[in-house]
Design a protein around this motif. Structure first.
Motif, PDB file in Angstrom:
ATOM      1  N   SER A   1       0.840  -1.200   0.000  1.00  0.00           N
ATOM      2  CA  SER A   1       0.000   0.000   0.000  1.00  0.00           C
ATOM      3  C   SER A   1       0.876   1.251   0.000  1.00  0.00           C
ATOM      4  O   SER A   1       0.540   2.253  -0.636  1.00  0.00           O
ATOM      5  CB  SER A   1      -0.945   0.002   1.204  1.00  0.00           C
TER       6      SER A   1
ATOM      7  N   ASP B   1      -5.924   1.965   1.128  1.00  0.00           N
ATOM      8  CA  ASP B   1      -6.510   1.423   2.360  1.00  0.00           C
ATOM      9  C   ASP B   1      -7.610   2.365   2.820  1.00  0.00           C
ATOM     10  O   ASP B   1      -7.444   3.128   3.769  1.00  0.00           O
ATOM     11  CB  ASP B   1      -5.430   1.275   3.453  1.00  0.00           C
TER      12      ASP B   1
ATOM     13  N   SER C   1      -4.124  -4.054   4.833  1.00  0.00           N
ATOM     14  CA  SER C   1      -5.126  -4.056   3.772  1.00  0.00           C
ATOM     15  C   SER C   1      -6.013  -5.280   3.944  1.00  0.00           C
ATOM     16  O   SER C   1      -5.532  -6.375   4.228  1.00  0.00           O
ATOM     17  CB  SER C   1      -4.460  -4.101   2.407  1.00  0.00           C
TER      18      SER C   1
HETATM   19 MG   LIG Z   1      -1.635  -2.979   2.121  1.00  0.00          MG
END
Ligand SMILES: [Mg+2]
Ligand SMILES: Nc1nc2c(ncn2[C@@H]2O[C@H](COP(=O)(O)OP(=O)(O)OP(=O)(O)O)[C@@H](O)[C@H]2O)c(=O)[nH]1
Length: 534
Positions: free
Chosen positions: A36, A67, A78
């Motif tokens: 992420s 997220d 996540s």
């Molecule tokens: Mg992630």
């Protein structure tokens, strides 16, 4: 809205041109490798956001566009994959950040059915972790080309050459570095551009919120500035080059080799190089095989398939989104397509481009694009949509659930909401809802790949549907797909339970593998198959 007539030769060329300028890519790895964070850094470098981590997470933790769920923000992990589209050097990149946790791997597997390549992220200190290897195996089975990014080089960790060895030994992929780190892990002084031999020096920014500016310097400047670290980096990079570790497009596309880049996503180091790599060597959207293995050309009539259904993305609207990967032709908002499983016409009135949880109306989409169809209640993961000549794309992979609980409403006045919420979770398909005659509709059985899925279900039931639920444990760990005759025999065995999924499949639950083995031995005529399908 502009109209595109596919019969027209010029517009046919337009579809081909748009497809060539599309990259559809998943970011995959074990939890916490930085997917992420990398997604955010790629957005920053593509100027799709002004600052990384600008939306704040809990306790000052950096949050990311991908997220977006409250639980993801709270826990810093996540849970659900998130699609994001941005442009770099005239190429449109459809990037999907996936959850690393094994409990959510059903979602990740589905994403892998919808992309053309993946970025395999490796934590420099940890090497190839268990879940990364599992996802790698899925990519291998599907022939998905992989670009490897060694992340967190700013932290003390592994040795660069040893990591190349590990990749080659454990994945069988031939690593071909495009960049090489200057300085050991924990002492990141920049990169060697393996192609030009130049030294890329970075200037870190506060908290890695903005792009780390870089200087492209000559080898002699590299030596002057980084001294022994430069010499060591050049020596290692040359050694690999001499041994033939050089990028080869056809080996990469046939998933025999993997280009490798080094970086630190949190500091935005090595991210521009990855972005350029996506544009320069990742495969564009190409013809896709249908269930019979026949490939439908990108410039034939529109077709696509649903790879994910998600509700509750917009708390103001409480709608659900079906994510469609466009495979061929042009998607025009408002067009009437055929919903293959039902054979019914389907109007695509509300179509949107997703950006994490933000979205905007999309009028046209091309092969490789991911379109969100809003409130398309008839659509399920795996469904094909097409116009013109019919096509059926392969179904979504399905996992073997190993965790089973009954769910009940804890607020009797919320009966309607309870039913609606459970039905919606079932439609999304990451948790399977099973009904058993023993229990009735009030207490459906939820079957999950991992226990964290129950937590997500409970949280979503309470927040999205205002129907708080409680679970009761069940003494089962194994599910088998059965037929009606087997169901009759099992009805006499009190240690198992026969259930029915919403699509009519009969599924029997057992306390353990041993029980299934005994049954197979005693009743070889019984059908006791795996629930999973890949
Ligand atoms: Mg992630
Ligand atoms: N030092 C350092 N930390 C990093 C780097 N990249 C990510 N991190 C940190 O690693 C942690 C995990 O990052 P995420 O991006 O949430 O990891 P993820 O792979 O998306 O994790 P899941 O989605 O839960 O699978 C966060 O605390 C990040 O700040 C990096 O390059 N260097």
């Amino acid at each position: 809205m502009s109209t595109v007539h596919l019969k027209d030769g010029v517009d046919n060329l337009r579809v081909l041109d748009e497809a060539v300028h599309r990259r559809t890519i998943a970011v995959i790895s074990h939890p916490d490798a930085g997917k992420s964070t990398l997604t955010e850094a790629l957005l920053l470098h593509a100027h799709a956001i002004g600052e990384a981590g600008a939306t704040h997470g809990k306790a000052g933790r950096r949050a990311t566009v991908s997220d977006w769920m409250a639980m993801e923000k709270e826990r810093g992990i996540s849970i659900s994959s998130a699609a994001i589209q941005f442009t770099h050097r005239g190429t449109i990149i459809n990037l999907v950040d996936t959850p690393g946790h094994a409990d959510f791997s059903e979602d990740t597997y589905r994403v892998l059915a919808a992309v053309d390549a993946a970025i395999m992220l490796v934590d420099a200190a940890k090497g190839l972790e268990a879940q990364t290897m599992k996802l790698f195996e899925v990519c291998r089975r599907r022939g998905i080309p992989l670009i490897t990014m060694i992340n967190k080089w700013d932290r003390p960790g592994g040795d660069a050459l040893a990591l190349m060895d590990e990749i080659e030994k454990r994945t069988g992929l031939f690593p071909t570095p495009l960049t090489w780190p200057v300085g050991e892990s924990g002492n990141f002084q920049g990169l060697v551009d393996c192609d030009s031999g130049q030294y890329v020096r970075f200037h870190r920014t506060a908290g890695g919120a903005t792009i780390a500016s870089e200087d492209l310097l000559s080898a002699s400047e590299g030596l002057e500035i980084a001294g022994a670290s430069w010499e060591a980096a050049i020596e290692e990079a040359s050694l690999l080059r001499e041994e033939g570790h050089v990028h080869d497009e056809s080996l990469f596309l046939s998933a025999a080799s993997t280009p490798v880049l080094f970086g630190a996503a949190a500091l935005n180091i090595g991210v521009r190089q990855l972005l350029d790599t996506l544009v320069e060597i990742a495969p564009p959207a190409e013809s896709r095989a249908d269930t019979s293995g026949r490939r439908r050309a990108v410039n034939s009539d529109f077709s696509g398939f649903v790879f994910k259904v998600q509700s509750g993305m917009d708390s103001n609207h409480r709608d659900r989104v079906a994510f469609v990967r466009v495979c061929s032709g042009v998607f025009e908002r408002g067009m009437i397509v055929t919903h293959e499983p039902s054979g019914r016409p389907f109007a695509t009135k509300h179509a949107q481009q997703m950006f994490g949880k933000d979205r905007e109306t999309v009028d046209l989409a091309w092969p490789g694009d991911i379109v969100g169809l809003i409130n398309a209640t008839a659509l399920r993961p795996g469904d094909t949509l097409f116009s013109g000549s019919p096509v059926v794309y392969p179904p979504m992979p399905r996992f073997q659930p190993e965790h089973f609980r009954t769910a009940r409403s804890t607020d009797s006045s919320k009966h309607k909401q309870f039913r609606k919420g459970i039905e919606q979770l079932d439609h999304e398909g990451v948790i399977q809802v099973l009904r058993s005659d023993r229990r009735g509709d009030q207490t459906p059985i939820l079957a999950a790949v991992g226990p964290m899925q129950f937590e997500v279900a409970a949280e979503r039931m309470a927040n999205e549907y205002r129907a708080p639920i409680a679970f009761d444990a069940l003494p089962y760990t194994v599910a088998c797909s059965i037929d009606a005759d087997t169901a009759k025999v099992l009805a006499k065995h009190s240690s198992s339970e026969v259930t029915e999924a919403t699509d009519g499949r009969l599924i029997a639950l057992f306390p353990n593998e041993w029980k299934v083995k005994t049954l197979r031995r005693e009743h070889p005529e019984l059908k006791l198959d795996s629930v999973s399908a890949d």
